[in-house]
Design a protein around this motif. Sequence first.
Motif, PDB file in Angstrom:
ATOM      1  N   ASN A  59       0.816  -1.210   0.000  1.00 46.98           N
ATOM      2  CA  ASN A  59       0.000   0.000   0.000  1.00 46.98           C
ATOM      3  C   ASN A  59       0.851   1.263   0.000  1.00 46.98           C
ATOM      4  N   GLU A  62       1.661   2.386  -3.385  1.00 46.09           N
ATOM      5  CA  GLU A  62       0.544   3.082  -4.026  1.00 46.09           C
ATOM      6  C   GLU A  62       0.251   4.438  -3.371  1.00 46.09           C
ATOM      7  N   ILE A  64      -0.591   4.846  -0.155  1.00 46.77           N
ATOM      8  CA  ILE A  64      -1.667   4.663   0.814  1.00 46.77           C
ATOM      9  C   ILE A  64      -1.048   4.431   2.189  1.00 46.77           C
ATOM     10  N   ARG A  84     -10.786   6.483   3.040  1.00 51.46           N
ATOM     11  CA  ARG A  84     -10.485   5.851   1.757  1.00 51.46           C
ATOM     12  C   ARG A  84      -9.222   5.001   1.823  1.00 51.46           C
ATOM     13  N   ASN A  85      -8.162   5.526   2.428  1.00 52.05           N
ATOM     14  CA  ASN A  85      -6.920   4.754   2.536  1.00 52.05           C
ATOM     15  C   ASN A  85      -7.152   3.441   3.276  1.00 52.05           C
ATOM     16  N   LYS A  87      -9.909   1.826   3.585  1.00 53.86           N
ATOM     17  CA  LYS A  87     -10.766   0.948   2.780  1.00 53.86           C
ATOM     18  C   LYS A  87      -9.940   0.204   1.731  1.00 53.86           C
ATOM     19  N   GLU A  88      -8.980   0.891   1.152  1.00 57.77           N
ATOM     20  CA  GLU A  88      -8.110   0.218   0.182  1.00 57.77           C
ATOM     21  C   GLU A  88      -7.236  -0.826   0.871  1.00 57.77           C
ATOM     22  N   TYR A  92      -7.193  -4.826   0.059  1.00 63.61           N
ATOM     23  CA  TYR A  92      -5.945  -5.566  -0.174  1.00 63.61           C
ATOM     24  C   TYR A  92      -5.871  -6.767   0.767  1.00 63.61           C
ATOM     25  N   TYR A 121     -11.458  -3.830  -4.457  1.00 63.69           N
ATOM     26  CA  TYR A 121     -12.188  -2.571  -4.303  1.00 63.69           C
ATOM     27  C   TYR A 121     -13.544  -2.752  -3.625  1.00 63.69           C
ATOM     28  N   SER A 124     -14.420   0.138  -1.251  1.00 62.29           N
ATOM     29  CA  SER A 124     -14.419   1.491  -1.803  1.00 62.29           C
ATOM     30  C   SER A 124     -15.806   1.870  -2.302  1.00 62.29           C
ATOM     31  N   ASN A 128     -14.831   1.649  -9.283  1.00 64.36           N
ATOM     32  CA  ASN A 128     -13.606   1.279  -9.979  1.00 64.36           C
ATOM     33  C   ASN A 128     -13.779  -0.140 -10.492  1.00 64.36           C
TER      34      ASN A 128
END
Length: 144
Positions: A59, A62, A64, A84-85, A87-88, A92, A121, A124, A128
């Motif tokens: 992460n 990316e 994050i 958001r971070n 959630k990503e 993952y 995702y 999110s 996406n």
Amino acid sequence: MKEINYRKIEEMPITIEVMNMISALHEYKGRQELYIETQPEILERLMEVARIQSTEASNKIEGIYTSDSRLKEIVQKKSEPRNRNEKEIAGYREVLGMIHDSYSYIQLKPNDILTLHKYLYSYSESSNCLLYTSPSPRDRSLSR
């Protein structure tokens, strides 16, 4: 693009060094199985640490970030993601878990990749999504 001719590998002689490496790998595999049987709690702890470190490193690549404590809570499913971070990171975590649990069943086919992407995702709000379209009947058979 460089091509690899695997037939040449069959023609290569097996040296003593290669045989020693193969023997060592076989020995290490036996040791791993011994640890799995006799000390599963140590192996489980190592896997947990590896998952946390893998999630953090992947992460960060990316861009994050979250705190170490939040990362650990999210990876261990002790806390829900707040932004958001996070959630990503949770997405993952889900995909990494799927890969660890089902690696022998996952193939590099479009549907498997799309499934992993969907779970990546899943936390999110953004849409996406990927749509796989196949231009020829031959390619369509790959997605089955």
